[in-house]
Design an enzyme around this catalytic site. Structure first.
Site, PDB file in Angstrom:
ATOM      1  N   GLY A   1      55.527  89.709  27.131  1.00 53.22           N
ATOM      2  CA  GLY A   1      55.416  89.334  28.535  1.00 53.22           C
ATOM      3  C   GLY A   1      54.227  89.961  29.233  1.00 53.22           C
ATOM      4  N   THR A   2      53.917  91.191  28.896  1.00 52.79           N
ATOM      5  CA  THR A   2      52.798  91.877  29.555  1.00 52.79           C
ATOM      6  C   THR A   2      51.477  91.173  29.299  1.00 52.79           C
ATOM      7  OG1 THR A   2      53.859  94.047  29.595  1.00 52.79           O
ATOM      8  CG2 THR A   2      51.457  94.020  29.597  1.00 52.79           C
TER       9      THR A   2
ATOM     10  N   ASN B   1      63.560  92.528  37.850  1.00 56.74           N
ATOM     11  CA  ASN B   1      64.068  93.249  36.688  1.00 56.74           C
ATOM     12  C   ASN B   1      64.841  94.513  37.019  1.00 56.74           C
ATOM     13  OD1 ASN B   1      61.276  93.986  37.455  1.00 56.74           O
ATOM     14  ND2 ASN B   1      61.497  95.566  35.898  1.00 56.74           N
TER      15      ASN B   1
ATOM     16  N   SER C   1      59.722  86.153  27.346  1.00 54.58           N
ATOM     17  CA  SER C   1      59.578  87.184  26.313  1.00 54.58           C
ATOM     18  C   SER C   1      60.754  87.145  25.348  1.00 54.58           C
ATOM     19  CB  SER C   1      59.477  88.562  26.971  1.00 54.58           C
ATOM     20  OG  SER C   1      59.275  89.569  25.998  1.00 54.58           O
ATOM     21  N   ALA C   2      60.499  87.562  24.108  1.00 49.16           N
ATOM     22  CA  ALA C   2      61.497  87.450  23.041  1.00 49.16           C
ATOM     23  C   ALA C   2      62.563  88.529  23.088  1.00 49.16           C
ATOM     24  CB  ALA C   2      60.799  87.477  21.683  1.00 49.16           C
ATOM     25  N   HIS C   3      62.169  89.768  23.333  1.00 50.96           N
ATOM     26  CA  HIS C   3      63.117  90.862  23.122  1.00 50.96           C
ATOM     27  C   HIS C   3      64.148  91.002  24.235  1.00 50.96           C
ATOM     28  CE1 HIS C   3      61.403  94.172  25.743  1.00 50.96           C
ATOM     29  NE2 HIS C   3      60.406  93.316  25.748  1.00 50.96           N
TER      30      HIS C   3
ATOM     31  N   THR D   1      45.417  86.070  14.359  1.00 50.18           N
ATOM     32  CA  THR D   1      46.462  85.631  13.438  1.00 50.18           C
ATOM     33  C   THR D   1      47.833  85.801  14.069  1.00 50.18           C
ATOM     34  OG1 THR D   1      45.095  86.274  11.549  1.00 50.18           O
ATOM     35  CG2 THR D   1      47.436  85.942  11.145  1.00 50.18           C
TER      36      THR D   1
ATOM     37  N   CYS E   1      58.947 106.971  37.044  1.00 54.21           N
ATOM     38  CA  CYS E   1      57.792 107.858  36.973  1.00 54.21           C
ATOM     39  C   CYS E   1      58.176 109.209  36.390  1.00 54.21           C
ATOM     40  CB  CYS E   1      57.195 108.042  38.364  1.00 54.21           C
ATOM     41  SG  CYS E   1      55.786 109.144  38.419  1.00 54.21           S
TER      42      CYS E   1
END
Length: 413
Positions: free
Chosen positions: A103-104, A183, A233-235, A271, A359
């Site tokens: 995603g980033t 999120n 995103s996948a995870h 790749t 943080c």
């Protein structure tokens, strides 16, 4: 030493090593059984189907998808299947799906690519103050380069006002980027309404939507959203880390940020991570199945309601997530124990959640700051995030541990 003796020693050593490995695996499984994982918005445990798909790519279809021989064609076929699965999952065309490392990277390609493409059409970028850091930091970098950045502020529960959107967008706007689901607190943002406003007031603007937290939990249709680019995103849907997708509307020309290959139509060369991509496709087939999506949503909604009920029974607990939030996320504050301290207390008991204070210095995250919470609530913000495998018994354990943590730690705060 004779060959027979050497062989005997090697055989004994091998058996000892095998026994040690077996014992470690058993201990790991026993530990895992007693763990309570409630941090699914950070990442999810890969499902069996995703693991099997990745294994097949590594053990059988391990050729380079760009090679023209049979081994390469086998891998290329699996990539095409995954691309079709992801396209179907978000109501897109396969040629509009571009695989990234996550995603980033997808957010960076979208934000910087849109700004570069549209730089002559205007100078204004409109976003929100509660986006993922990959968007927050990207627009901040563009601001340093001279772009005007408007950051829409949320209300106390993470809602973004449609009126504020309409006021911020003008004819000079070249990029509008807004997430679908926050999120940290789970607020659902008015993306569809925002797109209509942008199309009316800034027809040349490119619209991007970060759907990472929404994908696989609620229906995501690029046609319905009307955005030019969408990130998933996948995870977050029980697939491995390291792969994501950027949907780019057919006909939209965005310059690539990297060069040196023809993969992904030269838009994102390099790749392809074939095992991860195949696993992503397998997980999407399950997560985005309409029946599964509905059943999981209903189960998680019940679990969310039960979580809020149990947490609200604890004196001093404040729920930071809005009533209409995505049910997969509940953010709460103890108001008396710092988030990092409570996280460590829960982790020692095998309960895993996330803190609002990301943080290292203990400062609240940019999202929590933007909500304008009182300092004690901001410093103690905790995020619980579910998947369909979580249970009410686990929530009972969480609530009991939080209550015990407050009792044990509050006087040290």
């Amino acid at each position: 030493m004779s060959l027979i003796a050497i062989a005997l020693v090697e055989n004994i050593s091998y058996n000892i090593i095998s026994i040690i490995v077996f014992i470690k695996e058993v201990l790991f499984l026993v530990q895992e059984i007693h763990e309570i994982y409630l941090d699914n918005s950070a990442t999810t445990k890969p499902c069996a189907e995703a693991v099997a798909a990745a294994n097949e790519m590594m053990l059988r279809c391990w050729g380079n998808p760009s090679s023209t021989h049979r081994k390469g064609n086998e891998a290329a076929l699996k990539l095409r299947e995954a691309r079709h699965s992801l396209a179907l999952a978000i109501s897109a065309a396969p040629e509009e799906i571009f695989f990234t490392s996550g995603g980033t990277e997808a957010n960076n390609i979208a934000v910087f690519g849109a700004a570069i493409r549209n730089r002559r059409a205007g100078n204004r970028i409109v976003t929100t103050a509660i986006e993922h850091s990959s968007v927050i930091d990207s627009v901040a970098e563009l601001e340093k380069q001279g772009f005007e950045v408007i950051r829409l502020k949320p209300d106390r529960y993470g809602h973004i006002s449609p009126d504020d959107i309409a006021e911020a967008v003008n004819s000079d706007t070249i990029l509008f980027t807004m997430m679908m689901v926050n999120n940290e607190v789970g607020s659902i943002l008015p993306v569809e309404a925002a797109v209509k406003t942008v199309r009316k007031k800034a027809p040349r603007a490119i619209v991007h939507c970060d759907c990472v937290q929404a994908f696989g939990k609620i229906p995501v249709s690029v046609k319905k959203l009307g955005a030019d680019m969408v990130t998933v995103s996948a995870h977050k849907i029980h697939a491995p880390k390291g792969v994501g997708v950027l949907y780019k509307r057919k006909g939209l020309s965005i310059p690539p940020l990297t060069h040196g290959g023809h993969q992904e139509d030269s838009f994102r060369p390099g790749t392809e991570a074939a095992p991860l991509i195949a696993a992503f496709g397998a997980a999407a087939n399950i997560a985005c199945n309409r029946k599964n999506l509905s059943e999981r949503f209903s189960k998680v909604t019940e679990l969310r309601d039960y979580t809020i009920k149990r947490l609200s029974e604890i004196d001093g607990i404040v729920i930071n997530s809005p009533d209409d939030a995505l049910p997969y996320i509940v953010n709460f504050s103890t108001c008396c124990v710092k988030a990092e301290t409570m996280l460590n207390f829960l982790s020692e008991r095998g309960i895993y959640v996330s803190g609002g204070s990301a943080c290292a210095k203990g400062e609240p995250s940019h999202v929590i700051k933007a909500l304008g919470l009182p300092r004690d609530a901001a410093d103690s913000a905790i995020r619980v995030s579910f998947c369909a495998d979580n249970t009410s018994d686990q929530i009972d354990a969480l609530a009991g541990a939080v209550a015990k943590g407050i009792s044990s730690l509050a006087h040290f705060a």
